[in-house]
Write a protein that holds these residues in place. Structure first.
Motif, PDB file in Angstrom:
ATOM      1  N   MET A   1       0.851  -1.205   0.000  1.00 34.69           N
ATOM      2  CA  MET A   1       0.000   0.000   0.000  1.00 34.69           C
ATOM      3  C   MET A   1       0.886   1.254   0.000  1.00 34.69           C
ATOM      4  SD  MET A   1      -2.916   1.169   2.780  1.00 34.69           S
ATOM      5  CE  MET A   1      -3.498  -0.441   3.215  1.00 34.69           C
ATOM      6  N   SER A   2       0.519   2.249  -0.818  1.00 37.49           N
ATOM      7  CA  SER A   2       1.313   3.493  -0.817  1.00 37.49           C
ATOM      8  C   SER A   2       1.065   4.261   0.480  1.00 37.49           C
ATOM      9  CB  SER A   2       0.920   4.356  -2.016  1.00 37.49           C
ATOM     10  OG  SER A   2      -0.317   4.991  -1.753  1.00 37.49           O
ATOM     11  N   LEU A   6      -2.315   4.497   2.697  1.00 37.71           N
ATOM     12  CA  LEU A   6      -2.318   4.222   4.142  1.00 37.71           C
ATOM     13  C   LEU A   6      -3.013   5.364   4.895  1.00 37.71           C
ATOM     14  CD1 LEU A   6      -1.303   2.703   6.705  1.00 37.71           C
ATOM     15  CD2 LEU A   6       0.820   4.017   6.487  1.00 37.71           C
ATOM     16  N   ILE A   7      -2.669   6.608   4.524  1.00 41.91           N
ATOM     17  CA  ILE A   7      -3.282   7.778   5.167  1.00 41.91           C
ATOM     18  C   ILE A   7      -4.791   7.763   4.926  1.00 41.91           C
ATOM     19  CG2 ILE A   7      -3.443  10.313   5.044  1.00 41.91           C
ATOM     20  CD1 ILE A   7      -0.352  10.222   4.381  1.00 41.91           C
ATOM     21  N   GLU A  32      -4.372   7.245  15.540  1.00 43.16           N
ATOM     22  CA  GLU A  32      -4.211   5.986  16.268  1.00 43.16           C
ATOM     23  C   GLU A  32      -3.373   4.962  15.485  1.00 43.16           C
ATOM     24  OE1 GLU A  32      -8.242   4.946  17.240  1.00 43.16           O
ATOM     25  OE2 GLU A  32      -8.474   6.731  18.486  1.00 43.16           O
ATOM     26  N   VAL A  33      -2.965   5.347  14.270  1.00 41.74           N
ATOM     27  CA  VAL A  33      -2.088   4.487  13.459  1.00 41.74           C
ATOM     28  C   VAL A  33      -0.760   5.237  13.285  1.00 41.74           C
ATOM     29  CG1 VAL A  33      -1.818   3.282  11.247  1.00 41.74           C
ATOM     30  CG2 VAL A  33      -4.108   3.570  12.232  1.00 41.74           C
ATOM     31  N   PRO A  34       0.240   4.966  14.123  1.00 48.94           N
ATOM     32  CA  PRO A  34       1.469   5.768  14.100  1.00 48.94           C
ATOM     33  C   PRO A  34       2.117   5.857  12.721  1.00 48.94           C
ATOM     34  CG  PRO A  34       1.461   4.318  16.009  1.00 48.94           C
ATOM     35  CD  PRO A  34       0.250   3.951  15.201  1.00 48.94           C
ATOM     36  N   THR A  35       2.093   4.770  11.946  1.00 52.59           N
ATOM     37  CA  THR A  35       2.722   4.822  10.615  1.00 52.59           C
ATOM     38  C   THR A  35       1.987   5.804   9.697  1.00 52.59           C
ATOM     39  OG1 THR A  35       1.420   2.864  10.044  1.00 52.59           O
ATOM     40  CG2 THR A  35       3.736   2.509  10.639  1.00 52.59           C
ATOM     41  N   ALA A  36       0.664   5.884   9.849  1.00 50.27           N
ATOM     42  CA  ALA A  36      -0.123   6.803   9.021  1.00 50.27           C
ATOM     43  C   ALA A  36       0.089   8.249   9.473  1.00 50.27           C
ATOM     44  CB  ALA A  36      -1.604   6.430   9.096  1.00 50.27           C
TER      45      ALA A  36
END
Ligand code: PRP
Ligand code: ADE
Length: 177
Positions: A1-2, A6-7, A32-36
């Motif tokens: 996923m790019s 993801l965002i 709540e999604v640190p990578t996003a």
């Protein structure tokens, strides 16, 4: 996923909030999604890292969440534009209309200098009223402001065009029709 996928996939949509007919695009689920969250901050930082930005202005309240980490990443001061009676020093005020209401924003008089090149940051661009009012506050204090960055853009509400008429270019990461 790019990173942009993801965002986008981490933003929840809530129908009929805060009132009938509005689809609320909720960034709390992205936070709540640190990578996003990190991807959103990184993408805005990358876009503006070589553009001579001297200050970030974030607008209450969701603009604070994204504005502060971008300011740290760029190594420039972070200035708060707040709702009335929240800032302790001398302020100037500007009224504006929202997609679902009316409000006033304030900034400390001493927060902007005439040699500042300001980037405004908020979570979402809808009608553009909030960022239009924020730009007016910055310009009344003598600052230069030509750019605004958002995580979310709602194209149907005309905010990008409204801001373009005021000489402001809008950069956004994801859009929802
Ligand atoms: C929301 C959002 C933007 C603004 C976008 O803020 O965070 O600031 O509306 O709408 P516009 O482009 O039509 O002006 P809100 O006033 O709901 O405040 P909050 O961030 O404190 O929830
Ligand atoms: N601010 C203005 N319009 C909005 C929407 N549809 N979702 C989330 N925040 C907003």
């Amino acid at each position: 996923m790019s990173q942009l996928d993801l965002i986008k996939s981490s933003i929840k949509s809530i129908p009929d909030y805060p009132k009938a007919g509005i689809i609320f695009r909720d960034i709390t689920s992205l936070l709540e999604v640190p990578t996003a969250f990190q991807a959103a901050v990184d993408a805005i930082t990358a876009e503006f890292k070589d553009k001579g930005i001297t200050k970030i202005v974030g607008t209450e309240s969701r603009g604070f969440i994204f504005g502060a980490p971008v300011a740290l990443a760029l190594g420039v001061p972070f200035v708060l534009v707040r709702k009335p009676k929240k800032l302790p020093r001398e302020v100037i005020s500007q009224s504006y209309t929202l997609e679902y209401g009316e409000d006033t924003l304030e900034i400390h008089k001493d927060a902007i200098n005439t040699n500042d090149n300001v980037l405004m940051i908020d979570d979402l661009l809808a009608t553009g009223g909030t960022i239009d009012a924020t730009a007016k506050l910055i310009r009344r204090l003598g600052g230069k402001v030509e750019n605004a960055a958002f995580v979310i853009w709602l194209p149907e509400l005309g905010g990008k065009e409204r801001l373009a008429k005021e000489g402001i270019t809008s950069f956004s990461l994801v859009s929802f029709e």
